[in-house]
Design a protein around this motif. Structure first.
Motif, short mmCIF file in Angstrom:
data_model
loop_
_atom_site.label_atom_id
_atom_site.label_comp_id
_atom_site.label_asym_id
_atom_site.label_seq_id
_atom_site.Cartn_x
_atom_site.Cartn_y
_atom_site.Cartn_z
N ASP A 94 13.50 -0.91 46.58
CA ASP A 94 13.87 -2.00 47.47
C ASP A 94 14.19 -3.27 46.70
N ASP A 96 13.50 -6.23 47.78
CA ASP A 96 12.64 -7.34 48.22
C ASP A 96 11.41 -7.52 47.33
N GLN A 98 8.94 -5.41 47.04
CA GLN A 98 7.71 -4.76 47.52
C GLN A 98 7.35 -3.53 46.67
N ARG A 200 5.43 -8.54 51.06
CA ARG A 200 6.68 -9.27 50.92
C ARG A 200 6.38 -10.73 50.60
MG MG Z 1 10.34 -4.28 52.23
#
Ligand code: MG
Ligand code: UDP
Length: 320
Positions: A94, A96, A98, A200
């Motif tokens: 991902d 982001d 994470q 996050r």
């Molecule tokens: Mg995520």
């Protein structure tokens, strides 16, 4: 030197996460000594991610950015990455932050033991319980039970695949959640290992509870495709035969009563059921036959085999 490792990162509005994530990825994969590329797939971001990714591509020769024409969703973003990946190992994670890029070497080491796909299992998972972890738990059990590929965490993007598997996947809609099940259908050997998961820090999750029932519908698609895509008459025909037989039996029973015992039929609701079931039976069988035509059109128009060859062995002197 040709690329051996491709890292595919779908990105939709993750501008704050990207720089630290990139540094982490480089720190994780550089020591492996494999020639690598990092493919960022910008899935129609509107928050400045695009410009930042272009900047990364200017600064780091390992980076390529694929800008999709609009926001298509995570499945399409991953598919674009797979289409462009050149490495024999394809890692996805991902954008982001994470997922922890530090887990990549362990995933690769596991793959080397003879697997075609090694999936991450986010544990302990750093997402809200009611809206994310609980529905995920149910979905994972259900998908495992229906597809027979029992994993703890279908939703984990952090995974590594061998290139032929990544390129062999046919991803539509939101099927990225079913990648391990689709891979298994290609004959891939699958393993799962625990990986880190982080809350996050920036941006917002793109998913919520609303997707739960969509997963159920997708599950029907995946199961149908993996079990019946080359023999639709067997599933539709079976339903049709059961309905039709029940309908015929009912109408025959009522008909005999009318003929032999003189019972009137007009006030028997059962008659309608009998007729309904008979017609449904016919319809299902016909649908199965149409399905058989579609299968042939699909495979023969593209010369697409109904199998995937793992390898062929000949005498070395075989003319080929
Ligand atoms: Mg995520
Ligand atoms: N993503 C994407 N396109 C979308 C939605 C999400 O490329 O339309 C990317 C997103 O940027 C992130 C990954 O897919 O890198 C997972 O999304 P998210 O973190 O929102 O999912 P969650 O971790 O909450 O399940």
């Amino acid at each position: 030197m040709s690329v051996r490792l491709s890292i595919v990162v779908p990105v939709y509005n993750e501008v704050e996460s990207l720089r630290p994530l990139h540094a982490e990825i480089v720190r994780a994969v550089q020591p492996l000594g494999l020639p690598y590329e990092i493919l960022y797939v910008n899935d129609g971001s509107r928050d400045g991610s695009a410009a930042l990714l272009d900047e990364l591509a200017q600064q780091d020769p390992h980076v390529a950015v694929l800008h999709l024409a609009r926001n298509y969703g995570q499945t399409a973003a991953l598919a674009a990455g797979f289409d462009h990946a050149r490495g024999e190992f394809v890692v996805t994670l991902d954008g982001d932050g994470q997922n922890d890029p530090g887990d990549i070497p362990r995933l690769l080491a596991e793959l080397e033991k003879g697997y075609d796909l090694v999936n991450g299992w986010r544990t302990p998972r750093q997402d809200p319980f009611w809206s994310r972890r609980l529905p995920s738990w149910v979905a994972n059990r259900l998908i495992g039970w229906i597809t027979g590929v029992r994993l703890h965490d279908y939703g984990c993007t952090l995974r590594v695949l061998r290139q032929p598997v990544a390129k062999g996947l046919r991803l539509y809609g939101e099927l990225h959640r079913f990648i391990p099940a689709l891979a298994e259908d290609l004959g891939a050997r699958i393993q799962e290992i625990p990986v880190h998961h982080r809350a996050r820090r920036y941006g917002r999750s793109k998913y919520g509870l609303s997707r739960t029932w969509k997963v159920l519908l997708d599950l029907i698609t995946v199961k149908f495709l993996s079990s019946y895509s080359t023999r639709p008459i067997q599933i539709f025909g079976s339903i049709g035969v059961v309905c039709g037989a029940a309908g015929l039996a009912l109408t025959a029973y009522l008909g005999l009563q009318r003929l032999l015992l003189g019972h009137p039929l007009a006030n028997r609701p059962l008659l309608w059921l009998g007729i309904l079931l008979t017609l449904m039976g016919l319809q299902f069988v016909t649908m199965g036959l149409l399905g058989e035509l579609l299968v042939r059109t699909y495979h023969e128009s593209q010369r697409k085999p109904i199998y995937r060859l793992a390898r062929r062995v000949d005498l070395p002197s075989h003319p080929g």
